[in-house]
Write a protein that holds these residues in place. Structure first.
Motif, PDB file in Angstrom:
ATOM      1  N   PHE A 325       0.834  -1.200   0.000  1.00 13.28           N
ATOM      2  CA  PHE A 325       0.000   0.000   0.000  1.00 13.28           C
ATOM      3  C   PHE A 325       0.871   1.254   0.000  1.00 13.28           C
ATOM      4  O   PHE A 325       1.835   1.361   0.761  1.00 13.28           O
ATOM      5  CB  PHE A 325      -0.898  -0.001   1.241  1.00 13.28           C
ATOM      6  CG  PHE A 325      -1.712   1.249   1.380  1.00 13.28           C
ATOM      7  CD1 PHE A 325      -2.838   1.459   0.608  1.00 13.28           C
ATOM      8  CD2 PHE A 325      -1.332   2.229   2.291  1.00 13.28           C
ATOM      9  CE1 PHE A 325      -3.580   2.621   0.739  1.00 13.28           C
ATOM     10  CE2 PHE A 325      -2.077   3.402   2.436  1.00 13.28           C
ATOM     11  CZ  PHE A 325      -3.208   3.594   1.647  1.00 13.28           C
ATOM     12  N   TYR A 326       0.527   2.203  -0.883  1.00 13.11           N
ATOM     13  CA  TYR A 326       1.298   3.439  -1.009  1.00 13.11           C
ATOM     14  C   TYR A 326       0.515   4.615  -0.419  1.00 13.11           C
ATOM     15  O   TYR A 326       0.985   5.313   0.475  1.00 13.11           O
ATOM     16  CB  TYR A 326       1.635   3.674  -2.476  1.00 13.11           C
ATOM     17  CG  TYR A 326       2.238   5.008  -2.820  1.00 13.11           C
ATOM     18  CD1 TYR A 326       3.416   5.450  -2.231  1.00 13.11           C
ATOM     19  CD2 TYR A 326       1.620   5.841  -3.750  1.00 13.11           C
ATOM     20  CE1 TYR A 326       3.967   6.684  -2.553  1.00 13.11           C
ATOM     21  CE2 TYR A 326       2.160   7.072  -4.087  1.00 13.11           C
ATOM     22  CZ  TYR A 326       3.333   7.494  -3.479  1.00 13.11           C
ATOM     23  OH  TYR A 326       3.870   8.714  -3.800  1.00 13.11           O
ATOM     24  N   LYS A 327      -0.706   4.827  -0.883  1.00 13.76           N
ATOM     25  CA  LYS A 327      -1.503   5.931  -0.341  1.00 13.76           C
ATOM     26  C   LYS A 327      -2.940   5.857  -0.854  1.00 13.76           C
ATOM     27  O   LYS A 327      -3.233   5.206  -1.859  1.00 13.76           O
ATOM     28  CB  LYS A 327      -0.894   7.282  -0.718  1.00 13.76           C
ATOM     29  CG  LYS A 327      -0.983   7.577  -2.223  1.00 13.76           C
ATOM     30  CD  LYS A 327      -0.277   8.828  -2.707  1.00 13.76           C
ATOM     31  CE  LYS A 327      -0.214   9.994  -1.844  1.00 13.76           C
ATOM     32  NZ  LYS A 327       0.382  11.183  -2.529  1.00 13.76           N
ATOM     33  N   ASN A 328      -3.835   6.517  -0.153  1.00  4.18           N
ATOM     34  CA  ASN A 328      -5.205   6.738  -0.615  1.00  4.18           C
ATOM     35  C   ASN A 328      -5.309   8.128  -1.216  1.00  4.18           C
ATOM     36  O   ASN A 328      -4.712   9.085  -0.692  1.00  4.18           O
ATOM     37  CB  ASN A 328      -6.193   6.643   0.552  1.00  4.18           C
ATOM     38  CG  ASN A 328      -6.654   5.221   0.794  1.00  4.18           C
ATOM     39  OD1 ASN A 328      -6.911   4.481  -0.145  1.00  4.18           O
ATOM     40  ND2 ASN A 328      -6.762   4.837   2.062  1.00  4.18           N
ATOM     41  N   VAL A 329      -6.041   8.233  -2.306  1.00  3.46           N
ATOM     42  CA  VAL A 329      -6.252   9.550  -2.915  1.00  3.46           C
ATOM     43  C   VAL A 329      -7.738   9.719  -3.233  1.00  3.46           C
ATOM     44  O   VAL A 329      -8.460   8.731  -3.432  1.00  3.46           O
ATOM     45  CB  VAL A 329      -5.424   9.733  -4.211  1.00  3.46           C
ATOM     46  CG1 VAL A 329      -3.944   9.688  -3.922  1.00  3.46           C
ATOM     47  CG2 VAL A 329      -5.794   8.683  -5.261  1.00  3.46           C
ATOM     48  N   LYS A 330      -8.177  10.965  -3.275  1.00  2.90           N
ATOM     49  CA  LYS A 330      -9.551  11.240  -3.673  1.00  2.90           C
ATOM     50  C   LYS A 330      -9.724  10.901  -5.155  1.00  2.90           C
ATOM     51  O   LYS A 330      -8.785  10.988  -5.934  1.00  2.90           O
ATOM     52  CB  LYS A 330      -9.900  12.703  -3.427  1.00  2.90           C
ATOM     53  CG  LYS A 330      -9.900  13.084  -1.946  1.00  2.90           C
ATOM     54  CD  LYS A 330     -10.209  14.567  -1.784  1.00  2.90           C
ATOM     55  CE  LYS A 330     -10.197  14.955  -0.309  1.00  2.90           C
ATOM     56  NZ  LYS A 330     -10.464  16.409  -0.123  1.00  2.90           N
ATOM     57  N   LYS A 331     -10.939  10.554  -5.520  1.00  4.87           N
ATOM     58  CA  LYS A 331     -11.194  10.139  -6.902  1.00  4.87           C
ATOM     59  C   LYS A 331     -10.793  11.217  -7.910  1.00  4.87           C
ATOM     60  O   LYS A 331     -10.237  10.912  -8.972  1.00  4.87           O
ATOM     61  CB  LYS A 331     -12.674   9.795  -7.083  1.00  4.87           C
ATOM     62  CG  LYS A 331     -13.070   8.469  -6.459  1.00  4.87           C
ATOM     63  CD  LYS A 331     -14.527   8.187  -6.781  1.00  4.87           C
ATOM     64  CE  LYS A 331     -14.972   6.902  -6.127  1.00  4.87           C
ATOM     65  NZ  LYS A 331     -16.393   6.617  -6.390  1.00  4.87           N
ATOM     66  N   GLU A 335      -6.327  10.508 -11.284  1.00  5.98           N
ATOM     67  CA  GLU A 335      -5.690  10.540 -12.599  1.00  5.98           C
ATOM     68  C   GLU A 335      -4.351  11.271 -12.557  1.00  5.98           C
ATOM     69  O   GLU A 335      -3.345  10.769 -13.077  1.00  5.98           O
ATOM     70  CB  GLU A 335      -6.622  11.194 -13.622  1.00  5.98           C
ATOM     71  CG  GLU A 335      -6.076  11.132 -15.040  1.00  5.98           C
ATOM     72  CD  GLU A 335      -7.023  11.748 -16.049  1.00  5.98           C
ATOM     73  OE1 GLU A 335      -6.521  12.375 -17.003  1.00  5.98           O
ATOM     74  OE2 GLU A 335      -8.255  11.619 -15.875  1.00  5.98           O
ATOM     75  N   ASN A 336      -4.317  12.434 -11.945  1.00  5.32           N
ATOM     76  CA  ASN A 336      -3.064  13.189 -11.865  1.00  5.32           C
ATOM     77  C   ASN A 336      -2.010  12.446 -11.053  1.00  5.32           C
ATOM     78  O   ASN A 336      -0.823  12.467 -11.385  1.00  5.32           O
ATOM     79  CB  ASN A 336      -3.323  14.568 -11.251  1.00  5.32           C
ATOM     80  CG  ASN A 336      -4.034  15.498 -12.204  1.00  5.32           C
ATOM     81  OD1 ASN A 336      -3.972  15.322 -13.422  1.00  5.32           O
ATOM     82  ND2 ASN A 336      -4.731  16.481 -11.661  1.00  5.32           N
ATOM     83  N   GLU A 337      -2.448  11.795  -9.987  1.00  6.89           N
ATOM     84  CA  GLU A 337      -1.530  11.040  -9.142  1.00  6.89           C
ATOM     85  C   GLU A 337      -0.930   9.873  -9.934  1.00  6.89           C
ATOM     86  O   GLU A 337       0.268   9.593  -9.848  1.00  6.89           O
ATOM     87  CB  GLU A 337      -2.268  10.504  -7.913  1.00  6.89           C
ATOM     88  CG  GLU A 337      -1.388   9.845  -6.878  1.00  6.89           C
ATOM     89  CD  GLU A 337      -0.518  10.830  -6.108  1.00  6.89           C
ATOM     90  OE1 GLU A 337       0.631  10.460  -5.788  1.00  6.89           O
ATOM     91  OE2 GLU A 337      -0.968  11.962  -5.855  1.00  6.89           O
ATOM     92  N   LEU A 338      -1.764   9.206 -10.710  1.00  6.52           N
ATOM     93  CA  LEU A 338      -1.306   8.075 -11.510  1.00  6.52           C
ATOM     94  C   LEU A 338      -0.342   8.520 -12.598  1.00  6.52           C
ATOM     95  O   LEU A 338       0.704   7.887 -12.825  1.00  6.52           O
ATOM     96  CB  LEU A 338      -2.505   7.353 -12.133  1.00  6.52           C
ATOM     97  CG  LEU A 338      -2.197   6.136 -12.993  1.00  6.52           C
ATOM     98  CD1 LEU A 338      -1.480   5.066 -12.185  1.00  6.52           C
ATOM     99  CD2 LEU A 338      -3.481   5.560 -13.587  1.00  6.52           C
ATOM    100  N   ILE A 339      -0.671   9.612 -13.274  1.00  2.24           N
ATOM    101  CA  ILE A 339       0.206  10.143 -14.321  1.00  2.24           C
ATOM    102  C   ILE A 339       1.577  10.483 -13.743  1.00  2.24           C
ATOM    103  O   ILE A 339       2.620  10.154 -14.326  1.00  2.24           O
ATOM    104  CB  ILE A 339      -0.424  11.387 -14.989  1.00  2.24           C
ATOM    105  CG1 ILE A 339      -1.630  10.973 -15.836  1.00  2.24           C
ATOM    106  CG2 ILE A 339       0.604  12.123 -15.850  1.00  2.24           C
ATOM    107  CD1 ILE A 339      -2.454  12.137 -16.349  1.00  2.24           C
ATOM    108  N   ASN A 340       1.579  11.111 -12.600  1.00  5.39           N
ATOM    109  CA  ASN A 340       2.835  11.465 -11.937  1.00  5.39           C
ATOM    110  C   ASN A 340       3.632  10.216 -11.567  1.00  5.39           C
ATOM    111  O   ASN A 340       4.862  10.163 -11.745  1.00  5.39           O
ATOM    112  CB  ASN A 340       2.538  12.292 -10.689  1.00  5.39           C
ATOM    113  CG  ASN A 340       3.807  12.785 -10.004  1.00  5.39           C
ATOM    114  OD1 ASN A 340       4.627  13.468 -10.611  1.00  5.39           O
ATOM    115  ND2 ASN A 340       3.965  12.431  -8.738  1.00  5.39           N
TER     116      ASN A 340
END
Length: 348
Positions: A325-331, A335-340
């Motif tokens: 597990f790395y982190k939880n992010v808001k929906k 997308e931006n988190e994944l791209i990064n």
């Protein structure tokens, strides 16, 4: 296991413990040197390691010489009917020739081809095809006819003390093709070029070729492959690369995603499309799994087997790296988190 015998095609070793080789074929006029060279280079850039082209007559030989000088990958001359075209292609500098036993079957002509193939150290692919089977085999089962048509010419090459041989036995019927190759594999141990011939347009070819070629590869049969598609041959190479990657027979990136159901909490299809777009042109020498999962039922479990994983939930999405597990992010941040994450991932 795959074929034990190793045969060189130009600077590429095929068979034995060597990686599977992806092949395609030009659909340009061989006499049009510029168009043919451009297409070969485009196929090479897409991932083809060997390219076959039709050499139809003696008038194709001079253009062939120019083509060979202007490309970097090994070329195969596809020969039908005229044995002199095979000989001149060898003398022109081709890396391999393909002859069809149903179209060139005279012993004296084969012997003459072998003479030059030995001198120039050029391997020969005996390529039987369901559309041009030798008449003497038409009274036996289609798959056996396909196999025996190739094996008869292999025996003739061996009689002339030539063993730098490849074999193919292609039909548009996946079951016939599988049985023919299995039969050949039990008789000889030369490298096998596999594929389903006349497989149709893109969608039909993908399904038929994946079934036929996949069945062969999963039974350790095949050393080079071609996915035959009516139309742009670049699609053949991209599809072959993807098939080998998904089967785990080639290093690369595999994007895993769930089929969606009522539990799905994020837009899986759109997210997967973006992941694939971001990773399509990435070259890697590792097997990397990216999992995009829509809910917490299978998501965390799939994440344990993935390098990067996403598991959606009602309010947030969980991101995993290397099974942890790395982190939880808001929906709306996913997308931006994944791209990064993808942009900064160490692919090599």
């Amino acid at each position: 296991m795959f074929s034990k015998k190793v045969v060189n095609v130009g600077n590429i070793k095929i068979g034995g413990e060597n990686p599977l080789v992806i092949q395609s074929m030009t659909n340009t006029d061989t006499k049009d040197v510029l168009s043919t060279v451009n297409q070969i280079n485009n196929l090479s850039n897409a991932g083809a390691q060997i390219v076959r082209l039709s050499v139809r007559d003696l008038e194709d030989i001079e253009p062939l010489k120019k083509i060979i000088k202007n490309v970097k990958i090994p070329l195969i001359a596809d020969i039908h009917f005229n044995y002199k075209v095979a000989i001149e292609s060898i003398k022109a500098g081709i890396s391999k020739i393909r002859i069809n036993p149903g179209n060139i079957d005279k012993k004296d002509k084969i012997k003459e081809i072998v003479k030059y193939a030995k001198e120039y150290k050029v391997p020969i692919r005996v390529g039987s095809n369901s559309g041009s089977i030798s008449k003497k085999f038409l009274n036996i089962s289609p798959e056996k006819a396909l196999a025996e048509s190739a094996l008869e010419q292999v025996k003739l090459l061996e009689k002339f003390e030539f063993e730098d041989i490849f074999i193919s036995a292609k039909s548009s019927d996946a079951i016939q093709t599988f049985k023919a190759y299995k039969y050949i594999k039990e008789k000889v141990d030369y490298p096998l070029h596999i594929g389903i011939t006349e497989a149709g347009i893109y969608e039909d070819s993908l399904i038929l070729s994946s079934a036929g070629i996949g069945a062969l590869l999963l039974n350790d049969i095949g050393d080079t492959i071609r996915i035959s598609i009516t139309g742009d041959p670049i699609k053949e190479v991209i599809s072959a690369n993807k098939l080998l990657t998904l089967l785990g027979l080639k290093k690369g990136i595999r994007v895993i995603s769930c089929p969606t159901c009522a539990r799905t909490e994020i837009n899986i299809e759109e997210l997967v499309k973006k992941v694939k777009k971001l990773t399509n042109n990435i070259q890697t020498n590792k097997n990397i799994n990216i999992a995009v999962m829509g809910c917490i039922v299978n998501g965390p479990g799939e994440a344990k087997h993935s390098d990067i994983a996403i598991a959606g939930s009602r309010q947030t999405a969980a991101i995993y790296q290397k099974g942890k597990f790395y982190k939880n992010v808001k929906k709306d941040e996913l997308e931006n988190e994944l791209i990064n994450l993808l942009n900064n991932y160490k692919w090599e």
